[in-house]
Design a protein around this motif. Structure first.
Motif, PDB file in Angstrom:
ATOM      1  N   VAL A   3       0.840  -1.201   0.000  1.00 53.97           N
ATOM      2  CA  VAL A   3       0.000   0.000   0.000  1.00 53.97           C
ATOM      3  C   VAL A   3       0.872   1.247   0.000  1.00 53.97           C
ATOM      4  O   VAL A   3       0.606   2.217  -0.730  1.00 53.97           O
ATOM      5  CB  VAL A   3      -0.947  -0.014   1.217  1.00 53.97           C
ATOM      6  N   HIS A   4       1.938   1.239   0.806  1.00 49.88           N
ATOM      7  CA  HIS A   4       2.829   2.401   0.872  1.00 49.88           C
ATOM      8  C   HIS A   4       3.537   2.628  -0.462  1.00 49.88           C
ATOM      9  O   HIS A   4       3.671   3.771  -0.920  1.00 49.88           O
ATOM     10  CB  HIS A   4       3.860   2.194   1.984  1.00 49.88           C
ATOM     11  N   GLN A  13       2.477   1.743  -3.440  1.00 48.25           N
ATOM     12  CA  GLN A  13       1.486   2.223  -4.409  1.00 48.25           C
ATOM     13  C   GLN A  13       1.258   3.721  -4.263  1.00 48.25           C
ATOM     14  O   GLN A  13       1.187   4.455  -5.253  1.00 48.25           O
ATOM     15  CB  GLN A  13       0.168   1.469  -4.242  1.00 48.25           C
ATOM     16  N   ARG A  14       1.138   4.178  -3.030  1.00 50.28           N
ATOM     17  CA  ARG A  14       0.869   5.593  -2.798  1.00 50.28           C
ATOM     18  C   ARG A  14       2.091   6.459  -3.090  1.00 50.28           C
ATOM     19  O   ARG A  14       1.988   7.518  -3.710  1.00 50.28           O
ATOM     20  CB  ARG A  14       0.427   5.795  -1.350  1.00 50.28           C
ATOM     21  N   SER A  15       3.270   5.999  -2.680  1.00 53.51           N
ATOM     22  CA  SER A  15       4.476   6.817  -2.826  1.00 53.51           C
ATOM     23  C   SER A  15       4.929   6.926  -4.279  1.00 53.51           C
ATOM     24  O   SER A  15       5.409   7.978  -4.720  1.00 53.51           O
ATOM     25  CB  SER A  15       5.611   6.232  -1.979  1.00 53.51           C
ATOM     26  N   ASP A  27       2.925   5.938  -6.968  1.00 55.31           N
ATOM     27  CA  ASP A  27       1.755   6.002  -7.856  1.00 55.31           C
ATOM     28  C   ASP A  27       1.734   4.806  -8.800  1.00 55.31           C
ATOM     29  O   ASP A  27       1.703   4.940 -10.025  1.00 55.31           O
ATOM     30  CB  ASP A  27       1.770   7.310  -8.655  1.00 55.31           C
ATOM     31  N   THR A  46      -4.244  -0.616   6.987  1.00 54.99           N
ATOM     32  CA  THR A  46      -3.013  -1.174   6.419  1.00 54.99           C
ATOM     33  C   THR A  46      -2.168  -1.875   7.486  1.00 54.99           C
ATOM     34  O   THR A  46      -1.558  -2.922   7.211  1.00 54.99           O
ATOM     35  CB  THR A  46      -2.191  -0.057   5.757  1.00 54.99           C
TER      36      THR A  46
END
Length: 408
Positions: A46-47, A49-51, A53, A258
């Motif tokens: 998850v981290h 994916q967010r960091s 993109d 998460t």
């Protein structure tokens, strides 16, 4: 009986019997250290994916990058192990993992991370066959299953440690710090193996014993090899599918946070470590052979994946319990499987045989994570992923049982 034999053994024999457990501990720790970062990608998915993109397919491609070079690297490593032994081949491989991760921590983004993981795969190619060969050469067949299970527990143990540590590092220091942490851990593993491992004082007379029994039955050997490949590729697909997508499934489908989802994955990996030991120990005593224990794992995996495709699999408690179930059987199968491969190896070709069998698994490791990620991106659901994996294992199990009946 075992205690009596040990008490009346020569000092050299007693030293050897004690030292084999040191070898087992060193091989297990090195496996855990080398696999630490790659096995922990799922926990920080998850981290990442967010960091960065990323799409789910791009996330799966990170795992593929680390596993791409071993398609050929495992074969090369197997030959090197048979020629030069385990000590420096494994230690240098773990050192390459450390250097690549340290360099990757300086990369500007996703592309640099991919390149770093490609190099990680080159170094990691030596760890699996090297550690398995070292254990096979020190342990007799009566204890080889449980020894292999303990050694193979290094991977889920490394993953469990990564799942508990890397999310905290990522949140506080960013994703680059997770690579640096992985580099430090891999360096410790490389140094430990180089300093502590020694080869057995003489070749084991029992090495390749099973191979000697079936040397005059090439058709049986071919069928046994195909059975090993079918079970291995299907179960490794499930293992990596759960490692990469379980946290996302729990987060997106079951609405777990998460951190909670990462804890479930941690519990699953701990269960996998226990499974590798328990199932391998059971295979030492099984009258039906090690392959029967692997088939049991396949049946259990089919049941677990089926639960995740139902509405009950969207409930947090049920889904979390199922992921732990899949950890025990979907990670635990590797212990009895790799012991079976080592026992069917020809004399003095254990490294190459392990490399060949693991190379077949690598095809699934390379193709499955991005394929499953793409399926999630296209369907917007995790149900097709679990259903596809379940169907794959069903087909592999049916073919394996059919081949075994024809061989008997």
């Amino acid at each position: 009986m075992a205690r009596r034999t040990t008490r009346h053994a020569s000092p050299q024999t007693r030293d050897r019997m004690r030292y084999r457990w040191i070898v087992l501990g060193v091989a297990t720790a090195t496996q855990a250290a080398a696999a630490f970062f790659v096995s922990g990608i799922g926990a920080i998915s998850v981290h990442l994916q967010r960091s960065l993109d990323l799409t789910t397919a791009q996330l799966g491609l990170l795992v593929t990058a680390a596993q791409l070079v071993p398609l050929a690297g495992l074969l090369v490593a197997g030959g090197l192990l048979d020629r030069y032994g385990e000590r420096w081949v494994v230690a240098i491989g773990a050192g390459v993992v450390a250097v690549a991760l340290a360099a990757g921590s300086l990369s500007p983004g996703y592309a640099g991370l991919l390149v770093a993981l490609l190099v990680v795969g080159a170094g990691y190619s030596t760890i699996q066959p090297g550690g398995s060969r070292s254990v096979a050469s020190w342990f007799a067949s009566s204890r080889r299953g449980v020894a292999m299970g303990i050694r193979q527990a290094g991977l889920p143990l490394g993953a469990a440690l990564a799942s508990s540590l890397l999310p905290l590092v990522a949140v506080r220091y960013g994703w680059r710090a997770t690579l640096l942490t992985g580099a430090i851990v891999a360096t410790v593993g490389a140094g430990l193996f180089a300093c502590a491992y020694r080869r057995p004082p003489a070749p084991r007379s029992t090495a390749g014993g099973m191979a000697a029994q079936v040397r005059d039955r090439p058709r049986t050997v071919r069928r046994s090899t195909l059975t090993v490949i079918l079970s291995g590729t299907s179960l490794i697909s499930v293992q990596y599918g759960v490692s990469i997508l379980a946290v996302l499934h729990l987060h997106d489908t079951c609405s777990l946070g998460t951190e909670q989802a990462a804890l479930v994955l941690l519990a699953s990996q701990v269960a996998g470590a226990a499974g590798r030991i328990c199932l391998a120990a059971w295979s030492d005593r099984s009258t039906r052979g090690r392959h029967a224990i692997v088939w049991l794992c396949m049946i259990a995996v089919i049941i677990g994946l089926a639960v995740l495709t139902t509405p009950a699999g969207h409930e947090p408690v049920v889904a979390a319990g199922t992921v732990v179930w899949l950890g025990f059987f979907g990670f635990g199968w590797y212990g009895p499987w790799v012991a079976h491969v080592a026992e069917t190896a020809p004399p003095h070709r254990t490294g190459l045989t392990l490399g060949l069998a693991m190379s077949a698994n690598q095809i699934a490791v390379v193709t499955v994570p991005p394929g499953l990620g793409l399926l999630v991106d296209l369907t917007g659901s995790y149900t097709p992923v679990w259903a596809s994996l379940s169907l794959l294992v069903v087909v592999a199990l049916a073919l394996s049982v059919g081949l075994q009946r024809r061989a008997s």
